[in-house]
Design an enzyme around this catalytic site. Sequence first.
Site, short mmCIF file in Angstrom:
data_model
loop_
_atom_site.label_atom_id
_atom_site.label_comp_id
_atom_site.label_asym_id
_atom_site.label_seq_id
_atom_site.Cartn_x
_atom_site.Cartn_y
_atom_site.Cartn_z
N HIS A 36 -30.42 56.25 22.37
CA HIS A 36 -31.77 56.44 22.78
C HIS A 36 -31.55 57.18 24.19
CE1 HIS A 36 -31.89 52.75 20.70
NE2 HIS A 36 -33.34 52.72 20.34
N ASP A 78 -28.81 51.80 9.10
CA ASP A 78 -28.38 50.86 10.09
C ASP A 78 -27.82 49.85 9.41
OD1 ASP A 78 -29.18 52.75 12.23
OD2 ASP A 78 -30.78 51.46 13.20
N ASP A 90 -25.79 49.57 13.95
CA ASP A 90 -26.82 48.85 14.78
C ASP A 90 -26.77 47.25 15.00
OD1 ASP A 90 -28.82 48.54 16.33
OD2 ASP A 90 -30.81 49.42 15.03
N ASP A 121 -30.49 54.72 27.07
CA ASP A 121 -29.41 54.32 26.91
C ASP A 121 -28.21 54.92 27.64
OD1 ASP A 121 -30.28 52.77 24.66
OD2 ASP A 121 -29.37 54.14 23.27
N ASP A 163 -34.41 39.49 14.56
CA ASP A 163 -33.47 40.72 14.39
C ASP A 163 -32.22 40.51 15.05
OD1 ASP A 163 -32.63 43.26 13.46
OD2 ASP A 163 -33.86 44.21 14.84
C1 XLS Z 1 -34.41 47.71 16.63
C2 XLS Z 1 -34.33 49.01 16.05
C3 XLS Z 1 -33.63 50.09 17.09
C4 XLS Z 1 -33.69 51.47 16.48
C5 XLS Z 1 -33.40 52.71 17.22
O1 XLS Z 1 -34.83 46.87 15.84
O2 XLS Z 1 -33.11 48.71 14.95
O3 XLS Z 1 -32.40 49.63 17.45
O4 XLS Z 1 -32.40 51.50 15.46
O5 XLS Z 1 -34.80 52.50 18.05
NI NI Z 2 -32.02 50.11 14.06
NI NI Z 3 -33.27 46.68 14.58
#
Ligand code: XLS
Ligand code: NI
Ligand code: NI
Length: 440
Positions: A105, A300, A343, A108, A311
């Site tokens: 991002h 991801d 991710d 980041d 999550d």
């Molecule tokens: C959050 C998302 C984020 C995306 C990118 O839950 O997984 O990390 O992959 O913005």
């Molecule tokens: Ni993600």
């Molecule tokens: Ni996520």
Amino acid sequence: MKELFPTIPSIDYDGPDSNRELAFKYYQPDAVAAGSANGATQKESLRFSMAFWHSMTAGGRDPFGDPTAVRPWDGVGDPMEVARMRMRGVFELTEKLSIPFFCFHDRDIAPQGDTLRETNRNLDKIVALAKDLMRSSPTRLLWGTANLFGDPRFMHGAATSPDPRVFAYAAGQVKKALEATLELGGLNYVFWGGREGYETLLNTDMKREQDNLARFLRMAVEYAKEIGFTGQFLIEPKPKEPTKHQYDADAAACYAFLKEYELLPYFKLNIETNHATLAGHTIQHELRYARERGILGSVDANQGDELLGWDTDQFPTNLYVSTLMMYEIQKNGGLGSGGLNFDAKPRRGSYRPEDLAAAHVAGMDAMARGYEAAARMITDGALEKPLAERYAGWGEGIGASIEAGKESFKSLEAAALDIKAIELSSGRQEYLESVVNRYI
Ligand code: XLS
Ligand code: NI
Ligand code: NI
């Protein structure tokens, strides 16, 4: 250049019997991938990616405690120097782990300034550093994205904010993130709508917000065209968290949205395992749904905890899941310009830099093993043959006639009136589960 992670060696393949923490047991980057028709290597087929935000920026903070991760930039006060170290860090670790890609991002990789203008200047400097590092490194950018959820200005949404000034700010931010992604040769650009949803319908004009989201995405498509960004746009479905309800809830909701707003030609999906489970689906369901509609773009790769309802972004180590994921991906003919982005973050107690490397090793091995199992399953037609048998009735007689559009309620009633008992064949679920187990 001085190493940032001297305790992490270049990771090599040591075979399935190895118990070395920092060695691959299954992933052989340069070996030909199982089932590959054109001799593609595992590295080329699996297309692993490191997530900058988890591996470099985050430090293990949770709602109850401070960061635990020990990182080389601890105690380095200057945020720009920290940003430079992290960018060098992602190149060092991806190279040591034979991970061909990374993702980020905008926020980041470089610190925010007081204004967007100042923030952009910071970003430019770090993007220039990344570009420089790419000259002597094989690491490439899988995708870029903009963080449109962290700053308090996005508390009511970004493209779906009730305040048009926030919409404008978000547009400016995505414009810049697209330019950065283009500058670094990024293959895709991701939209994850972290705040694009609502907390309560009592204060929400849902139709207007969704119309505005579509406007926003259309502007992104137009701007990409203007600057010559030809990468793939991806939407990442997630049902909730941080908001109570997100508009990109799951693959089906995204498909309906893209179709309604005539955006389907420009977008595919980035499917995340833990988001699928939050939506009440398996990852296989989400991948299947997307691939059958031609919009499976990227993944991801992570996993949730069965007992926790959020999550958790754990590294994916479940072989049953990885096998079925790889089955869908291979059935899709691969991921095109997409990849398998971790991710995922090590647990808070796995605080050493070595744990960060070991977590990637565990995830890569699980994916490589799943890939190989799925390839054998497909070569043998292990699931395809029983599936074809189950639907064989549609290839002949009345079934073929229905599918050819030759029948109606009237003609079917006539055919059905005198049928006595219908003897159905078994679904054989347990047997099929045992078939999958045999390949793992
Ligand atoms: C959050 C998302 C984020 C995306 C990118 O839950 O997984 O990390 O992959 O913005
Ligand atoms: Ni993600
Ligand atoms: Ni996520």
